[in-house]
Design a protein around this motif. Sequence first.
Motif: not given
Length: 343
Positions: A71-77, A66-68, A60-61, A95-99
């Motif tokens: 942003d998390e996927a592109n964060t370097i550990g 969608p940018l959350k 839901d969040d 869809l907007a978050a996944v595309e």
Amino acid sequence: MVAIKAHEADRALAKLDPAWRLILIYGPDSGLVSERATALARASVDDINDAFQLIRMDGDDVAADPLKLVDEANTIGLFGGRRAIRVSPTSKLLLAAVEPLLSTPSQDAIVIVEAGDLQRTNPLRQACEKARTALAVPCYGDAARDLGSIIDEMVRAAGKSIDRATREQLTGLLGGDRQTSRREIEKLLLYVGDDPAVTEAHIEAVVGDTAQREQAALVDAVFAGRLAVLDLALTKLSSEGLDSGVMLGGLLRHALTLLKARQSVDGGRSARDAVSSMRLPFPRMAAAEAALNAWSVQKLTEAVGILGTATLAVRRDGELARPTAARTLWTLARLAQSGGRGS
């Protein structure tokens, strides 16, 4: 284009193509969706309990912002190593978050998205099936063969044994939801205690022939549109405390079995022959044949979708489980009354 069949799911997940950076796991069997997502997350990181390696995000969040997810996927550990992001199911659009992740996949993390039953036309499912960077994994109710494997696995792990006839008896009592089936087997094994083998007596004591008959009556009444019988069976099972998920699981499994049989009939097989392959007790065969003749592939597919959605809703909100299950049963029974073979 990466679209696989349900029976190919475990093999595909065991040998993931490195190009697949986003995995959509969807289907009416919410227990199987969760089980596969957990297994994939465990295989994708070194320590599943490390919050820096496995990031859990509420669906839901993510849908609200969608940018959350991007942003998390592109964060370097911070500490390097493998990372995984697990997004919980949501009824809202993702869809907007996944595309963005389909066109520019994360190089640092694998993204696991859980979802309910998505139809072929669902935009999220279509996008993932068409993308070279994603894998869409369908999760449907367990077939008898799958349930048999689960029973054997859990019985062995408990240090017990079970013979073929007893396994088949237990398989006939389990529903189409993986999580519910495992809970039922766990309850049975707890009852077995120190006995070395699971017997038919154990199964009868835990599950009960009466409950089995009432559940069978409920299922057959739903697909026959017999509202009075449905009302009586539902009242009895509810008063006996039958879990709504188990109730819906039994209906879903029967709907999937009817769908497969109906498809074979449309392919030229006789209804009686198709029913004989459904492994039903003799008293139920006439009802199954009548349902098979009354329901079309289209309507049975619709019924499977309705049951999948209801099962997911019951898992999410236990307080609304009973009214949700009851409403679903009445909806299907009225669909049967209106003519299951209609368009």
